[in-house]
Design an enzyme around this catalytic site. Structure first.
Site, PDB file in Angstrom:
ATOM      1  N   ASP A 254      11.792  15.583  47.824  1.00 27.44           N
ATOM      2  CA  ASP A 254      11.561  16.816  47.065  1.00 27.44           C
ATOM      3  C   ASP A 254      12.747  17.118  46.147  1.00 27.44           C
ATOM      4  O   ASP A 254      13.854  16.574  46.317  1.00 27.44           O
ATOM      5  CB  ASP A 254      11.351  17.961  48.069  1.00 27.44           C
ATOM      6  CG  ASP A 254      10.534  19.115  47.508  1.00 27.44           C
ATOM      7  OD1 ASP A 254      10.279  19.138  46.298  1.00 27.44           O
ATOM      8  OD2 ASP A 254      10.171  19.996  48.300  1.00 27.44           O
ATOM      9  N   MET A 255      12.547  18.000  45.176  1.00 31.08           N
ATOM     10  CA  MET A 255      13.615  18.418  44.250  1.00 31.08           C
ATOM     11  C   MET A 255      13.184  19.767  43.687  1.00 31.08           C
ATOM     12  O   MET A 255      12.232  19.849  42.946  1.00 31.08           O
ATOM     13  CB  MET A 255      13.731  17.369  43.143  1.00 31.08           C
ATOM     14  CG  MET A 255      14.956  17.467  42.279  1.00 31.08           C
ATOM     15  SD  MET A 255      14.822  18.768  41.072  1.00 31.08           S
ATOM     16  CE  MET A 255      13.937  17.977  39.751  1.00 31.08           C
TER      17      MET A 255
ATOM     18  N   ASP B 182       0.790  -1.238   0.000  1.00 30.86           N
ATOM     19  CA  ASP B 182       0.000   0.000   0.000  1.00 30.86           C
ATOM     20  C   ASP B 182       0.816   1.278   0.000  1.00 30.86           C
ATOM     21  O   ASP B 182       0.508   2.212  -0.711  1.00 30.86           O
ATOM     22  CB  ASP B 182      -0.879   0.054   1.257  1.00 30.86           C
ATOM     23  CG  ASP B 182      -2.197  -0.620   1.011  1.00 30.86           C
ATOM     24  OD1 ASP B 182      -2.986  -0.675   1.938  1.00 30.86           O
ATOM     25  OD2 ASP B 182      -2.408  -1.087  -0.125  1.00 30.86           O
TER      26      ASP B 182
ATOM     27  N   ASP C  62       2.149  22.512  43.998  1.00 35.13           N
ATOM     28  CA  ASP C  62       2.221  23.413  45.150  1.00 35.13           C
ATOM     29  C   ASP C  62       0.997  24.312  45.206  1.00 35.13           C
ATOM     30  O   ASP C  62       0.818  25.051  46.169  1.00 35.13           O
ATOM     31  CB  ASP C  62       3.475  24.288  45.061  1.00 35.13           C
ATOM     32  CG  ASP C  62       4.681  23.585  45.669  1.00 35.13           C
ATOM     33  OD1 ASP C  62       4.497  22.559  46.344  1.00 35.13           O
ATOM     34  OD2 ASP C  62       5.807  24.069  45.468  1.00 35.13           O
TER      35      ASP C  62
ATOM     36  N   LYS D 213       8.792  12.335  52.071  1.00 38.68           N
ATOM     37  CA  LYS D 213       8.499  13.205  50.914  1.00 38.68           C
ATOM     38  C   LYS D 213       9.855  13.572  50.305  1.00 38.68           C
ATOM     39  O   LYS D 213      10.663  14.238  50.953  1.00 38.68           O
ATOM     40  CB  LYS D 213       7.755  14.445  51.384  1.00 38.68           C
ATOM     41  CG  LYS D 213       7.442  15.456  50.295  1.00 38.68           C
ATOM     42  CD  LYS D 213       6.619  16.598  50.891  1.00 38.68           C
ATOM     43  CE  LYS D 213       6.378  17.725  49.919  1.00 38.68           C
ATOM     44  NZ  LYS D 213       5.704  18.859  50.580  1.00 38.68           N
TER      45      LYS D 213
HETATM   46  C1  DGJ Z   1       8.436  22.430  47.500  1.00 43.08           C
HETATM   47  C2  DGJ Z   1       7.318  21.497  47.824  1.00 43.08           C
HETATM   48  O1  DGJ Z   1       6.493  21.319  46.716  1.00 43.08           O
HETATM   49  C3  DGJ Z   1       6.554  22.030  49.024  1.00 43.08           C
HETATM   50  O2  DGJ Z   1       5.453  21.219  49.290  1.00 43.08           O
HETATM   51  C4  DGJ Z   1       7.486  22.094  50.193  1.00 43.08           C
HETATM   52  O3  DGJ Z   1       7.889  20.809  50.560  1.00 43.08           O
HETATM   53  C5  DGJ Z   1       8.675  22.955  49.857  1.00 43.08           C
HETATM   54  N1  DGJ Z   1       9.307  22.529  48.642  1.00 43.08           N
HETATM   55  C6  DGJ Z   1       9.672  22.950  50.979  1.00 43.08           C
HETATM   56  O4  DGJ Z   1      10.820  23.622  50.663  1.00 43.08           O
END
Ligand code: DGJ
Length: 720
Positions: A471-472, A51, A541, A469
């Site tokens: 975080d970054m 095709d 957030d 938790k």
């Molecule tokens: C970013 C996170 O999204 C928040 O919920 C909180 O943990 C702050 N960092 C803390 O610095």
């Protein structure tokens, strides 16, 4: 077996659920895609292979062939799935099939997150080996098909069997030409606090590219792309979607070729990636998950949800109810003492909350975001009895204890940075760009990975910690590793992600009972790569109830409710300044992993009693929201109403969530049509005891009156 091979061993039918993905080896040994879409009978496309050769034109035939692993240099002009610069300095690559094999089940990918099977009967895998004779480049293309759903998981294992080094310049985990004219394109666009807005636009003749070069999947785009027929809606119509199981920089594209057909692809972002492949070395691409649905966008999402909830997320928390938590971040920010935390915890316990999470600011000398990341020792001024003491007190009150970390970062004002200034991503001699007063540790380095594993493990072993938790809070700049030679520096971003995955695998498997939640300034790394290690993600957030409707609605395009953290916060909302009722904030958060993010001692008696009621209600419904089939019913992107529902697997229990963001005068009540009920059953509305037939609820709808701005209602139905 979900894979049928034609008698001449040249065509492969990968079929499951309602879907088929059909590959063919053409007479020149090229691997082409004959069909990805609604299911076809095994062997039924034998008339197809000729095709696509019809288009006689200025272009070479190869430019129209639906190559499944397209490469450059011999007349195909798009972005190559495997782009290679060879030792001669050219990038001509011509992959031809040399062999194939079938395996039952699905093999794990080395060092990479991937969907999995629990029994070999769940999926089958086709591995096609292709070779470019000139360079000795070999590619094993892996295609796994899930028997029940027809979801396809694809990845490439790229090997250098030649005698000279090659440079990989482009790696797409999937690139498929679709036989659909004039579709719409869908992607999830955002920013911090505005993650995953649904963008739908005509694909037209343009080339569309979404990407992240940030070193994280990012707030701005999600590693997800879909095209659908113009008349596809939430409930009907064809849609093809790709999602990359990866947490770093990516690109996804939809390009309509000059024959009018869109090619959909997803993979690594070549702006920030290349990889030296020495003789004998191999490179495994991240995995792409491909979902096709002819049941509209809900159908697509439900396939992703079911797969990710049960065959991406792992560990003890995969199938468990998630605790109702309170997080002190918006309640106290950095300004807390043990006494203040315990006062909040006391109130939390009184209203039935199960887990207390201590957020940022418990370590080093951190009283703002300008120091101490990397110094993971408890601040005794704030917490005189240490983490252990605080945890013991909380447990004595009957609460579990959770802790915030940001292990991938370092503050320039920290002992860690003063001791190891070379441990961050940087270019020697250049200014080191800070964001939120911090730098990023160089996780491409094994010694840095080992440091993080031991620092985090030491804290997790020092006290009874039930939740983390992770975080970054910034994206990459000067994303180069001093530890790599110059000709490998452009590998840094990808090596960082591989290093991160090693760290996450080690830490999460060493502490299997801890519930991990990933976070990146909210939902800046809400992707399937992170979900492989951590079963839930902090969605955003932005905790404003109205904004959250859009964020959670968009997130649900790919990710299940069980992955979304959703908290009730104080008003006026800290991100938008908006004042919404406690009940509405709660009823938005009920459709996620529910929690609070405020100082309960500041609530009025009325709001505290409403909060207690919400906790009681979430415990009744959380298993249904976690495991039920999620239906989007009314979109917050289309008007002032939002509605979604959860339907239990046996179709006997139903939750309907309805929200109105702005009211208008003299408006008629709304009829919301439910979906996914059993048309043979009647249902009792648990609010008022009325009995409604399933067909009535689905076809005529439930009359819903929502009065006032920011109003909401949650209905429960049980089959009678
Ligand atoms: C970013 C996170 O999204 C928040 O919920 C909180 O943990 C702050 N960092 C803390 O610095």
């Amino acid at each position: 077996m979900s894979i049928a091979v034609s008698a001449d061993q040249k065509t492969f039918y990968l079929s499951g659920g309602n879907t088929s993905y059909v590959l063919h080896i053409d007479d020149d040994g090229r691997l082409v895609n004959l069909h990805w879409g609604s299911r076809v009978a095994d062997g039924s496309l034998s008339y197809c292979p000729s095709d696509y050769y019809g288009g006689a034109s200025f272009d070479k035939e190869i430019s129209r062939i639906p190559l499944d692993i397209p490469c450059c240099g011999t007349g195909w002009y798009g972005t190559p799935a495997v782009g290679v610069r060879n030792a001669h300095g050219d990038d001509v690559t011509d992959l031809r099939v040399v062999s194939f094999r079938l395996e039952s089940g699905k093999p794990p990918l080395p060092g990479l997150p991937a969907v999995y099977t629990e029994s070999p009967a769940e999926a089958d895998t086709l591995i096609v080996e292709l070779c470019d004779d000139w360079t000795g480049l070999r590619v094993d293309a892996l295609y796994s098909v899930y028997h029940h759903s027809g979801v396809i998981a694809r990845s490439l294992n790229i090997r250098n069997t030649g005698i000279q080094a090659l440079s990989l310049t482009s790696v797409l985990s999937a690139s498929v030409l679709l036989w659909e004219s004039g579709p719409d394109l869908i992607h999830l666009k955002g920013a911090w606090a505005r993650e995953r807005a649904v963008i739908r636009t005509a694909a037209g003749e343009a080339e569309h590219r979404i990407s992240s070069a940030r070193g994280a999947s990012g707030h701005e785009e999600n590693p997800f792309i879909a095209v659908c027929a113009r008349n596809t809606d939430e409930f009907s119509g064809r849609v093809w979607a790709m999602n990359l199981v990866y947490s770093g920089s990516f690109q996804a594209m939809c390009r309509t070729d000059n024959g009018g057909r869109p090619r959909l692809s997803i993979g690594l972002n070549p702006e920030v990636f290349s990889w030296k492949l020495g003789p004998g070395e191999s490179f495994h691409s991240p995995e792409a998950v491909l979902v096709y649905s002819d049941h509209g966008l809900n159908g697509m999402s439900q396939e992703f949800h079911a797969l990710y909830r049960t065959r991406l997320v792992r560990g003890t928390w995969r199938d468990r109810s998630r605790p109702v938590l309170i997080n002190n971040w918006e309640g106290t920010y950095f300004s807390f003492t043990e006494e203040r935390l315990l006062a909040i915890a006391e109130k939390a316990k009184q209203i039935g909350i199960e887990l207390f999470v201590l957020d940022d600011g418990w370590f080093g000398v951190r009283n703002s975001d300008n120091c101490s990341l990397g110094d993971w020792t408890v601040n005794r001024n704030k917490l005189p009895s240490g983490l252990n003491g605080l945890s013991d007190k909380l447990h004595a009150m009957g609460l579990e204890f959770g802790l915030w970390f940001e292990p991938e970062m370092v503050s320039p004002d920290s002992i860690l940075y003063r001791t190891h200034p070379d441990w961050c991503l940087h270019v020697p001699g250049r200014h080191r760009t800070e964001a939120r007063n911090q730098l990023i540790l160089d996780l491409s380095r094994p010694d840095v990975q080992d440091y993080i594993i031991s620092a985090v493990s030491a804290v997790l072993s020092s006290a009874r910690i039930d939740y983390v938790k992770w975080d970054m809070n910034r994206n990459m700049t000067e994303a180069f590793s001093e530890a790599l030679p110059a000709d490998r520096r452009s590998e840094t971003q990808h090596r960082y992600i591989l290093g991160l995955y090693r760290v996450l695998e080690t830490v999460t498997s060493s502490f299997p009972d801890i519930l991990f939640e990933s976070c990146s300034g909210g939902g800046g790394r809400f992707d399937p790569g992170m979900l492989y290690y951590m079963p839930q993600t902090w969605t955003s957030d932005d905790t404003d109830a109205v904004e959250r409707l859009k964020i959670q609605y968009g997130t649900s395009f790919v990710y299940p409710v069980s992955a979304m953290g959703a908290h009730v916060s104080a008003v006026p909302n800290h991100q938008t300044g908006r004042i919404t009722p406690m009940r509405t904030r709660g009823e938005v958060a009920l459709a996620g992993n529910f929690g609070f993010e405020l100082d309960l001692s500041e609530l009025s008696a009325e709001d505290l009693s409403e909060a207690a009621d919400l906790v009681r209600r979430v415990k009744e419904i959380r298993d249904l929201t976690r495991t039920g089939t999620f239906w989007r019913l009314l979109s917050p992107f289309d008007g002032t109403y939002t509605a979604w529902s959860s339907v239990s697997d046996d179709q006997k229990s139903v939750l309907l969530f309805a929200y109105r963001s702005l009211s208008s005068p003299n408006s008629s009540p709304l009829r919301i049509r439910l979906a996914g009920l059993n048309p043979a059953l009647s249902y009792r509305n648990e609010e008022d005891g009325t009995i409604c037939h399933g067909t009535a609820l689905m076809n005529a709808g439930l009359t819903v009156r929502l009065n006032g701005d920011f109003s909401s209602r949650v209905y429960r139905f049980s089959a009678v």
